[in-house]
Design an enzyme around this catalytic site. Structure first.
Site, short mmCIF file in Angstrom:
data_model
loop_
_atom_site.label_atom_id
_atom_site.label_comp_id
_atom_site.label_asym_id
_atom_site.label_seq_id
_atom_site.Cartn_x
_atom_site.Cartn_y
_atom_site.Cartn_z
N HIS A 267 0.83 -1.20 0.00
CA HIS A 267 0.00 0.00 0.00
C HIS A 267 0.87 1.26 0.00
O HIS A 267 0.67 2.17 -0.82
CB HIS A 267 -0.90 -0.02 1.24
CG HIS A 267 -1.79 1.17 1.38
ND1 HIS A 267 -3.11 1.16 1.00
CD2 HIS A 267 -1.55 2.43 1.85
CE1 HIS A 267 -3.65 2.35 1.23
NE2 HIS A 267 -2.73 3.14 1.75
N GLU A 268 1.83 1.30 0.91
CA GLU A 268 2.68 2.49 1.00
C GLU A 268 3.60 2.62 -0.22
O GLU A 268 3.95 3.73 -0.62
CB GLU A 268 3.49 2.47 2.29
CG GLU A 268 2.64 2.45 3.57
CD GLU A 268 1.61 3.56 3.64
OE1 GLU A 268 1.79 4.61 3.01
OE2 GLU A 268 0.57 3.36 4.33
N HIS A 271 1.75 4.67 -2.75
CA HIS A 271 1.87 6.11 -2.50
C HIS A 271 3.23 6.63 -2.97
O HIS A 271 3.34 7.65 -3.64
CB HIS A 271 1.72 6.39 -1.00
CG HIS A 271 0.33 6.38 -0.50
ND1 HIS A 271 -0.67 7.19 -1.01
CD2 HIS A 271 -0.27 5.64 0.50
CE1 HIS A 271 -1.81 6.97 -0.36
NE2 HIS A 271 -1.59 6.04 0.56
N GLU A 297 -4.70 8.07 -2.86
CA GLU A 297 -5.18 6.80 -2.29
C GLU A 297 -5.51 5.80 -3.38
O GLU A 297 -5.37 4.60 -3.19
CB GLU A 297 -6.39 7.07 -1.40
CG GLU A 297 -6.79 5.89 -0.53
CD GLU A 297 -5.74 5.51 0.50
OE1 GLU A 297 -5.80 4.38 1.03
OE2 GLU A 297 -4.83 6.33 0.78
#
Length: 503
Positions: A267-268, A271, A297
């Site tokens: 997930h990170e 980003h 997001e």
């Protein structure tokens, strides 16, 4: 390193751009201090850090609201500008007009209070005692109400705060999407709970956290993380921060939850990959900045869910996990896929939630913080209201504040209005993924082969390189060929979970 978008730019435009670069660098420095406080600052450093961040926040506010900025913007009202120059002026004008209405001492007070709130939140979570955090949370609620009133005292204060994080999709759109998700996902989850299907879960037991960190680094290597411009650390609440030259990621590890650390890392990465894909030659101006939180997001949720929770990802990645953890040697890619997508009946933690119940976590905090900001809920009553809503929406009731209203860090940052963007971004991720697949063909075949570059390069071309050139609706249209909508997400989760649970 101010960058002129065109050599024929008006003098006022060049002056504005040079000035904005100073502001951008101050904000970057402040962001780095925040990273340090959450990752590696000694516990006793808070009093000095509060003052440091307060000073930089005040300086940033003063730079943005200098009289000259307004004068340059006025000069550029009727100037003959290119499309990119118009976008730069639009973005700076919006920031200027909002900031100019807020007193500098209030900005400093909010910054100092959030720095003091962070250790209080950590202590409250560790001690499982909301009362430790409640006084500073009450301060922040009052300060953010005051902040909103300065910007627009006739508007819904929560709507004003929401616009800090998503200025171009209005609150009505957010409410409409969340309502659609409630309508579609709650019955789907109920059908899953009624299903007789039991998904495999080979990742039970204890998994050494140091080895999990090695696996997290393997994962980032596999996905193509640029270590020359980033780093991996741990934090109580995973996050990513930085710019196109330095985009850092954090994760967290639990011995009994190796999948949690893995999905958090992916997930990170999403980003950070967005941040690293911003045009370097535009660093310091809006063309080199990301397009707000819904789009940000969407990038993290696309990598986490559409890639990291897919069958083909596990076909590719499971051998690396088995090499690190022999206890899962007998697991199959299908077992891993099922474990990564199981819908848990008793999951209380948002960052550990599956794709479906995740959004009910968003709804709970969204509704509670709206009540807080609008004065309809006292801070002291937050834990009970939180627990009641979890029981209503998820059929479970937290036993502790740590698993309940203290689980996320956002309120300690004063980030009221942030949470809806999590669901808005998840919805957009599905829309962008479908556009990606329509353009490049069989994305799953690429993932099976370990070709993640095709995804990263498409996203960079259609999303990242534009920076804040377009508004959110314009960027969605540019990237996907259609207006922002929830249809792709609803179709995606319905098809996926109907097949998984044989509904």
């Amino acid at each position: 390193m101010a960058t002129e978008v065109t050599t024929e730019a008006p003098e006022a435009y060049d002056a504005l751009l040079d000035h904005y670069e100073q502001l951008s660098n101050v904000n970057s420095a402040n962001m780095l201090l925040s990273w340090d406080q959450e990752v590696m600052m000694p516990e006793g450093g808070t009093p000095a850090r509060s003052q440091q961040k307060s000073a930089l926040s005040s300086l940033s506010h003063d730079l943005l609201t200098e009289d000259q900025v307004g004068e340059w913007l006025d000069e550029l009202d009727d100037a003959d500008l290119t499309g990119e120059q118009e976008a730069v002026v639009r973005e700076i004008r919006r920031e200027y007009e909002r900031a100019d209405r807020v007193p500098s001492d209030l900005v400093a007070e909010i910054s100092e209070t959030t720095s003091e709130a962070l250790p209080k939140w950590k202590e409250a979570k560790e001690e499982d005692d909301f009362s430790i955090f409640a006084p500073v949370l009450e301060e922040l609620v009052e300060l953010k109400r005051e902040y909103a009133a300065h910007i627009d005292d006739e508007a819904d204060p929560y709507e004003v705060l929401f616009a800090d994080y998503e200025p171009y999709l209005d609150l009505e759109t957010a409410e409409r999407v969340l309502e659609r998700l409630r309508e579609e996902l709650v019955p789907l989850v109920e059908d899953i709970r009624d299903s007789d299907v039991e998904l495999a879960d080979p990742f039970t037991g204890e998994f050494d956290v140091d080895t999990q960190e090695e696996l997290a680094r393997d994962t980032l290597d596999t996905l193509g993380y640029d270590w020359d411009h980033g780093r991996l650390d741990t934090a109580p609440h995973p996050f990513s921060t930085g710019n196109q030259f330095d985009a850092r990621v954090t994760t967290r590890f639990a011995a009994d939850d190796p999948l949690g650390a893995l999905t958090s890392t992916i997930h990170e990465f999403g980003h950070a990959r967005y941040t690293l894909g911003l045009p370097r030659e535009q660093y310091g101006n809006p063309l080199g900045e990301s397009r707000d939180l819904t789009v940000h997001e969407s990038q993290s949720r696309l990598w986490e869910n559409h890639v990291g929770r897919s069958r083909v990802f596990w076909e590719k990645f499971l051998p690396a996990m088995q090499e690190r953890f022999p206890q899962v040697a007998e697991a199959t890619p299908e077992d891993a896929y099922e474990a990564a997508n199981e819908v848990y009946e008793d999951n209380l933690i948002r960052v550990e939630a599956d794709e479906l119940t995740y959004h009910m976590h968003i709804v709970v905090r969204f509704e509670i913080e709206r009540e807080l900001i609008e004065g309809d809920l006292d801070v002291a009553d937050v834990p009970e209201r939180w627990n009641d809503k979890y029981e209503e929406y998820l059929g479970i009731r937290p036993d502790t504040d740590s698993e309940g209203c203290l689980q996320d860090i956002h309120w300690s940052h004063g980030s009221f209005g942030y949470f809806p963007t999590y669901s808005l971004g998840s919805v957009l991720a599905a829309q962008i993924y479908d556009a990606l697949e329509a353009d490049v063909g069989d994305v799953e075949a690429k993932v099976r082969e370990g070709d993640f570059d095709v995804i990263a390069e498409w996203l960079e071309e259609h999303v990242h390189r534009h920076g804040a050139r377009y508004t959110t609706p314009e960027l969605v249209e540019e990237a996907t060929g259609e207006a922002y909508n929830a249809d792709h997400f609803v179709d995606y989760v319905t098809e996926k979970y109907t097949e998984l649970y044989d509904l």
